[in-house]
Design a protein around this motif. Structure first.
Motif, PDB file in Angstrom:
ATOM      1  N   ILE A  93     -16.291 -32.049  31.539  1.00 47.75           N
ATOM      2  CA  ILE A  93     -16.881 -33.311  32.000  1.00 47.75           C
ATOM      3  C   ILE A  93     -15.816 -34.216  32.603  1.00 47.75           C
ATOM      4  N   ILE A  94     -14.662 -34.314  31.962  1.00 48.58           N
ATOM      5  CA  ILE A  94     -13.577 -35.159  32.478  1.00 48.58           C
ATOM      6  C   ILE A  94     -13.076 -34.639  33.828  1.00 48.58           C
ATOM      7  N   VAL A  95     -12.891 -33.344  33.954  1.00 56.90           N
ATOM      8  CA  VAL A  95     -12.452 -32.765  35.233  1.00 56.90           C
ATOM      9  C   VAL A  95     -13.489 -33.024  36.311  1.00 56.90           C
ATOM     10  N   PHE A  96     -14.744 -32.854  35.987  1.00 61.00           N
ATOM     11  CA  PHE A  96     -15.817 -33.115  36.943  1.00 61.00           C
ATOM     12  C   PHE A  96     -15.805 -34.581  37.392  1.00 61.00           C
ATOM     13  N   LEU A  97     -15.658 -35.510  36.450  1.00 63.55           N
ATOM     14  CA  LEU A  97     -15.620 -36.937  36.798  1.00 63.55           C
ATOM     15  C   LEU A  97     -14.416 -37.276  37.670  1.00 63.55           C
ATOM     16  N   VAL A  98     -13.269 -36.683  37.401  1.00 59.12           N
ATOM     17  CA  VAL A  98     -12.080 -36.924  38.226  1.00 59.12           C
ATOM     18  C   VAL A  98     -12.301 -36.406  39.640  1.00 59.12           C
ATOM     19  N   ILE A  99     -12.878 -35.235  39.767  1.00 60.19           N
ATOM     20  CA  ILE A  99     -13.132 -34.667  41.100  1.00 60.19           C
ATOM     21  C   ILE A  99     -14.138 -35.515  41.865  1.00 60.19           C
TER      22      ILE A  99
END
Length: 158
Positions: free
Chosen positions: A14-20
């Protein structure tokens, strides 16, 4: 223990998705600003017939006021002087005058280019996202380029 690792993996995804997604949105917003500033600079150069090289002129004031109104700012200086561009200090754009007589661009074909010029404008897309800048420090600046129409410059317009 298995459920704890599964939950941690989900949080990381989820964090990686939000950063992208946030990086993509930031890039799009800044690209739009750089594109709009490039178009404003091109129209100002055509309106003032090429007299945009001084920092105190009406053309430069119109460009600066527009950049402030849309919130376009680039804290770093572009280094394109070695390619013949004129780059105001910390402005986020560069302008290059190109003589149409020595034109090598096949898209600009005119019969009488004597005394005519066109200008090439470069603006910068600047993204300042700390997490992405730590991962990829060289991806802070991208460039948007454009050219004006070919015209005969007037040296007495403000």
């Amino acid at each position: 223990m298995r459920d704890a690792l599964g939950g941690l993996v989900n949080i990381v995804i989820i964090i990686v998705f939000l950063v992208i997604v946030s990086g993509y949105l930031a890039f799009n917003v800044n690209y739009t600003k750089a594109f709009r500033v490039k178009n404003k600079i091109i129209s100002a150069i055509e309106q003032y017939e090429g007299n945009c090289n001084t920092d105190q002129g009406a053309c430069s004031k119109a460009i600066t006021d527009y950049m402030k109104s849309i919130g376009y700012s680039v804290p770093q200086t572009i280094n394109l002087q070695d390619q013949g561009y004129i780059c105001p200090q910390n402005a986020g754009y560069c302008i290059k005058e190109i003589n149409a007589e020595n034109n090598t661009d096949p898209a600009i074909v005119l019969e009488n280019n004597e005394g005519k010029v066109y200008y090439q404008v470069v603006t910068v897309i600047y993204i300042d996202i700390p997490i992405i800048n730590r991962i990829m420090p060289n991806l802070k600046m991208f460039q948007v380029t454009g050219t004006t129409k070919v015209f005969k410059p007037s040296k007495n317009v403000g």
